[in-house]
Write a protein that holds these residues in place. Structure first.
Motif, PDB file in Angstrom:
ATOM      1  N   ASP A  29       0.829  -1.200   0.000  1.00  0.00           N
ATOM      2  CA  ASP A  29       0.000   0.000   0.000  1.00  0.00           C
ATOM      3  C   ASP A  29       0.875   1.267   0.000  1.00  0.00           C
ATOM      4  O   ASP A  29       0.569   2.249  -0.682  1.00  0.00           O
ATOM      5  N   THR A  30       1.980   1.227   0.759  1.00  0.00           N
ATOM      6  CA  THR A  30       2.870   2.386   0.814  1.00  0.00           C
ATOM      7  C   THR A  30       3.524   2.626  -0.539  1.00  0.00           C
ATOM      8  O   THR A  30       3.636   3.772  -0.999  1.00  0.00           O
ATOM      9  N   ARG A  31       3.975   1.553  -1.185  1.00  0.00           N
ATOM     10  CA  ARG A  31       4.616   1.702  -2.489  1.00  0.00           C
ATOM     11  C   ARG A  31       3.607   2.132  -3.565  1.00  0.00           C
ATOM     12  O   ARG A  31       3.949   2.867  -4.497  1.00  0.00           O
ATOM     13  N   SER A  32       2.372   1.658  -3.427  1.00  0.00           N
ATOM     14  CA  SER A  32       1.359   1.966  -4.439  1.00  0.00           C
ATOM     15  C   SER A  32       0.814   3.381  -4.303  1.00  0.00           C
ATOM     16  O   SER A  32       0.244   3.916  -5.259  1.00  0.00           O
ATOM     17  N   HIS A  33       0.930   3.960  -3.127  1.00  0.00           N
ATOM     18  CA  HIS A  33       0.387   5.295  -2.884  1.00  0.00           C
ATOM     19  C   HIS A  33       1.485   6.203  -2.312  1.00  0.00           C
ATOM     20  O   HIS A  33       1.491   6.510  -1.119  1.00  0.00           O
ATOM     21  N   PRO A  34       2.434   6.615  -3.142  1.00  0.00           N
ATOM     22  CA  PRO A  34       3.527   7.465  -2.638  1.00  0.00           C
ATOM     23  C   PRO A  34       3.065   8.854  -2.211  1.00  0.00           C
ATOM     24  O   PRO A  34       3.765   9.537  -1.478  1.00  0.00           O
ATOM     25  N   THR A  35       1.896   9.266  -2.687  1.00  0.00           N
ATOM     26  CA  THR A  35       1.276  10.541  -2.297  1.00  0.00           C
ATOM     27  C   THR A  35       2.233  11.722  -2.477  1.00  0.00           C
ATOM     28  O   THR A  35       2.724  12.301  -1.506  1.00  0.00           O
ATOM     29  N   PRO A  36       2.499  12.101  -3.713  1.00  0.00           N
ATOM     30  CA  PRO A  36       3.339  13.290  -3.926  1.00  0.00           C
ATOM     31  C   PRO A  36       2.633  14.550  -3.419  1.00  0.00           C
ATOM     32  O   PRO A  36       1.406  14.621  -3.381  1.00  0.00           O
ATOM     33  N   LEU A  37       3.432  15.526  -3.024  1.00  0.00           N
ATOM     34  CA  LEU A  37       2.908  16.793  -2.537  1.00  0.00           C
ATOM     35  C   LEU A  37       3.302  17.899  -3.504  1.00  0.00           C
ATOM     36  O   LEU A  37       4.453  17.973  -3.939  1.00  0.00           O
ATOM     37  N   THR A  38       2.338  18.751  -3.845  1.00  0.00           N
ATOM     38  CA  THR A  38       2.627  19.880  -4.722  1.00  0.00           C
ATOM     39  C   THR A  38       2.105  21.160  -4.090  1.00  0.00           C
ATOM     40  O   THR A  38       1.151  21.149  -3.311  1.00  0.00           O
ATOM     41  N   LEU A  39       2.754  22.249  -4.433  1.00  0.00           N
ATOM     42  CA  LEU A  39       2.385  23.548  -3.882  1.00  0.00           C
ATOM     43  C   LEU A  39       2.463  24.596  -4.982  1.00  0.00           C
ATOM     44  O   LEU A  39       3.437  24.658  -5.731  1.00  0.00           O
ATOM     45  N   THR A  40       1.406  25.387  -5.096  1.00  0.00           N
ATOM     46  CA  THR A  40       1.424  26.573  -5.944  1.00  0.00           C
ATOM     47  C   THR A  40       0.881  27.713  -5.094  1.00  0.00           C
ATOM     48  O   THR A  40      -0.273  27.661  -4.632  1.00  0.00           O
ATOM     49  N   GLU A  41       1.703  28.691  -4.839  1.00  0.00           N
ATOM     50  CA  GLU A  41       1.335  29.757  -3.894  1.00  0.00           C
ATOM     51  C   GLU A  41       1.701  31.123  -4.479  1.00  0.00           C
ATOM     52  O   GLU A  41       2.803  31.322  -5.007  1.00  0.00           O
ATOM     53  N   SER A  42       0.747  32.048  -4.383  1.00  0.00           N
ATOM     54  CA  SER A  42       0.996  33.440  -4.768  1.00  0.00           C
ATOM     55  C   SER A  42       0.739  34.303  -3.541  1.00  0.00           C
ATOM     56  O   SER A  42      -0.315  34.173  -2.898  1.00  0.00           O
ATOM     57  N   LEU A  43       1.675  35.150  -3.195  1.00  0.00           N
ATOM     58  CA  LEU A  43       1.549  35.949  -1.990  1.00  0.00           C
ATOM     59  C   LEU A  43       2.347  37.231  -2.136  1.00  0.00           C
ATOM     60  O   LEU A  43       3.110  37.413  -3.103  1.00  0.00           O
ATOM     61  N   THR A  44       2.158  38.127  -1.178  1.00  0.00           N
ATOM     62  CA  THR A  44       2.887  39.388  -1.148  1.00  0.00           C
ATOM     63  C   THR A  44       3.802  39.414   0.061  1.00  0.00           C
ATOM     64  O   THR A  44       3.356  39.184   1.194  1.00  0.00           O
TER      65      THR A  44
END
Length: 571
Positions: A29-44
């Protein structure tokens, strides 16, 4: 065997299988679901518009030390940092041995913004270890209850030497694979050790290589074999070194099994030798370390030294029976000479052979042959040491006595103390299982091997003193007396439960399934326990742990002995 015993054993076996199936499902289950994390952020930040994109290729892995791929692209920030280290506005890096990686952005006015990316590892949880090792314990209990070696067809099969050797070989390979699964890799970008020179020799050869450095250049066999593998297969030399590490670990376990069998009889010839083999395989400085830092030459030396010791024991027995041990002496000399091209400690079996020849010469036993054997041992040792130094030109020398004089080294008392501690810790299983009575019987049982064993142990101490910094790795060459003396102790009649207890304590003390820490240099060096003249709080904590294991096992043995006497007392 009673029906109740058989049903209990089958229940344990079923429970072990259930544990391993549950763990296999979690791994899958761990190998099948590596669950990548992505971030797109716009800020001042500080009045400036900032945009950040970042990704972590996996947030779920099996082990903490698994390396993750972290990438980022940032526009508009005055400063970009990853784990508090300034980086370019766009980049990628491997993240290893971290629970999280943090991207930090700093604006022109000093305002900051940070986002952590968390990493989840299956084997950070006690439940995963419980399923793996709990299943193993249940399987061992099941086999112990069934006792297939006691009789019947299964007993006859298990008593066959080829079957025992096959089981030992399969176990050695399985343990090497398991150790590799739990072992991280040396961060070569942070730690530049001996591996640099061995890699250079494997990639660029020896002839015409102006970058050769002593004493590493005088251990050419493993780098040349890795180079030969790379040329023949087109694979990297690193793969060749890894195969040599596997061959060394499996080979030394196999030779430990064979050497121990020479001193055991009956059922102990299998289970006793098997336990001794596991002691060797669980020794971190002799096995796990070379899966962590594969660019080393030592793994090939360990099985060759044990093979030479095996030949010495067989030659002593042949000589005692009145037979000329020419074949065993030839094997010992050839094996030691080959081993010296991987590590200088392989000279020690030649010293043992020379001591035996000198003893026979003094006692006038085959005086002419003994003189020839002594000269052959001395000549081979000299050739193995001098020829590489005469034939291989080096650009510089990093040998210990080029850095510190023998007199200064002799009075470096913290290091001398570490040598003593390393010697004691390397033989820890002996202290767990010994007693005054057992020690006296062991002295008699070893008999004619006392002289060569004494020469060997003094040689390990001497070469470690003159060798360098890694005292724990040097003292791992005490496997020869450890294997031989453990086998003799087991043959003395030590109950199996005491051997199993000592084996478990040794495994826990050696930490073979822990990742080697690399976050700081202090963490890394503490893993050695004894290193150069370094003594830290961790050093003394580990020494105290070793003493506690010995005291605890002695207390349990004493309690069992007292309880046994009480049960046998007349009523």
């Amino acid at each position: 065997m009673t029906i109740r015993r058989a049903l209990t054993a089958l229940t344990f076996a079923a429970a072990a299988l259930a544990c391993w199936l549950a763990l296999a499902w979690l791994v899958s289950d761990t190998r099948s679901h590596p669950t990548p994390l992505t971030l797109t952020e716009s800020l001042t930040l500080g009045g400036e518009f900032v945009r950040a994109e970042a990704s972590l290729d996996r947030s779920r892995t099996l082990f903490r030390h698994d390396c993750l791929d972290f990438s980022w692209t940032v526009t508009g920030a005055a400063l970009v940092s990853v784990d508090d280290a300034p980086v370019e506005a766009a980049g990628r890096r491997a993240v290893c041995e971290r629970e999280q990686v943090t991207l930090t952005l700093t604006g022109a006015g000093g305002a900051t913004w940070a986002r952590p990316f968390h990493h989840w590892a299956l084997f950070d949880f006690a439940e995963a270890h419980a399923l793996l090792f709990g299943g193993l314990a249940l399987a061992v209990l099941s086999i112990g209850l069934l006792r297939p070696w006691r009789g019947g067809l299964s007993g006859a099969i298990l008593r066959a030497a080829p079957v025992q050797v096959a089981i030992a070989g399969a176990t050695a390979l399985a343990l090497a694979l398991l150790l590799d699964l739990f072992t991280n890799t040396l961060d070569t970008s942070r730690y530049t050790w001996d591996w640099v020179h061995y890699l250079d020799m494997a990639q660029n050869g020896i002839a015409g290589n102006a970058g050769l450095v002593a004493p590493y250049a005088y251990r050419p066999l493993p780098p040349l074999l890795a180079n030969l593998f790379a040329d023949a297969t087109g694979r990297p030399v690193l793969t060749g070194f890894r195969l040599l590490a596997y061959a060394g670990i499996v080979g030394q376990m196999g030779m430990a099994f064979a050497l121990a069998r020479l001193f055991l009889t009956g059922a102990r010839r299998f289970w006793g030798a098997f336990a001794v083999m596991l002691v060797v395989g669980l020794t971190t400085p002799a096995a796990k370390f070379y899966l962590f830092d594969v660019l080393r030459t030592d793994p090939l030396a360990f099985p060759l030294v044990l093979l030479a010791a095996y030949a010495l024991v067989r030659r002593e027995r042949a000589s005692r029976d009145g037979r000329l041990p020419l074949g065993w002496d030839t094997l010992l000399v050839a094996t030691s000479l080959l081993g010296m091209s991987a590590r200088e400690f392989a000279v020690l079996p030649l010293a043992m052979l020379g001591a035996c020849a000198l003893r026979d010469l003094v006692q006038r036993r085959r005086a002419g042959y003994s003189l020839l054997v002594g000269l052959a041992a001395a000549g081979t040792a000299a050739a193995g040491y001098l020829l590489p130094r005469l034939l291989i030109p080096v650009g510089r020398s990093d040998q210990l006595f080029n850095v510190i004089s023998p007199v200064e080294l002799a009075v470096l008392w913290p290091r001398n103390l570490n040598l003593l501690l390393g010697f004691v810790l390397a033989l820890l299983p002996l202290w767990m299982l010994s007693s005054p009575g057992r020690a006296r019987r062991l002295w008699k049982r070893v008999g004619g091997l006392r002289l060569p064993l004494g020469v060997y142990m003094l040689g390990v101490i001497g070469l470690s003193w003159a060798g360098g910094t890694d005292i724990s790795r040097f003292m791992a060459f005490l496997h020869v007396p450890l294997v031989l003396l453990l086998a003799c102790l087991i043959e003395d009649g030590i109950p199996a439960w005491q051997v199993l207890l000592a084996l478990g304590a040794w495994g826990l003390f050696q930490r073979p399934f822990d990742a080697v820490p690399q976050v700081t240099l202090d963490n890394y060096l503490d893993f050695y326990i004894v290193y150069w003249d370094r003594q830290s709080v961790v050093t003394w904590a580990r020494v105290g742990e070793a003493a506690a294991w010995v005291a605890g096992i002695w207390a349990l043995r004493g309690a069992a002995w007292g309880g046994g006497r009480l049960l046998k007392a007349p009523r």
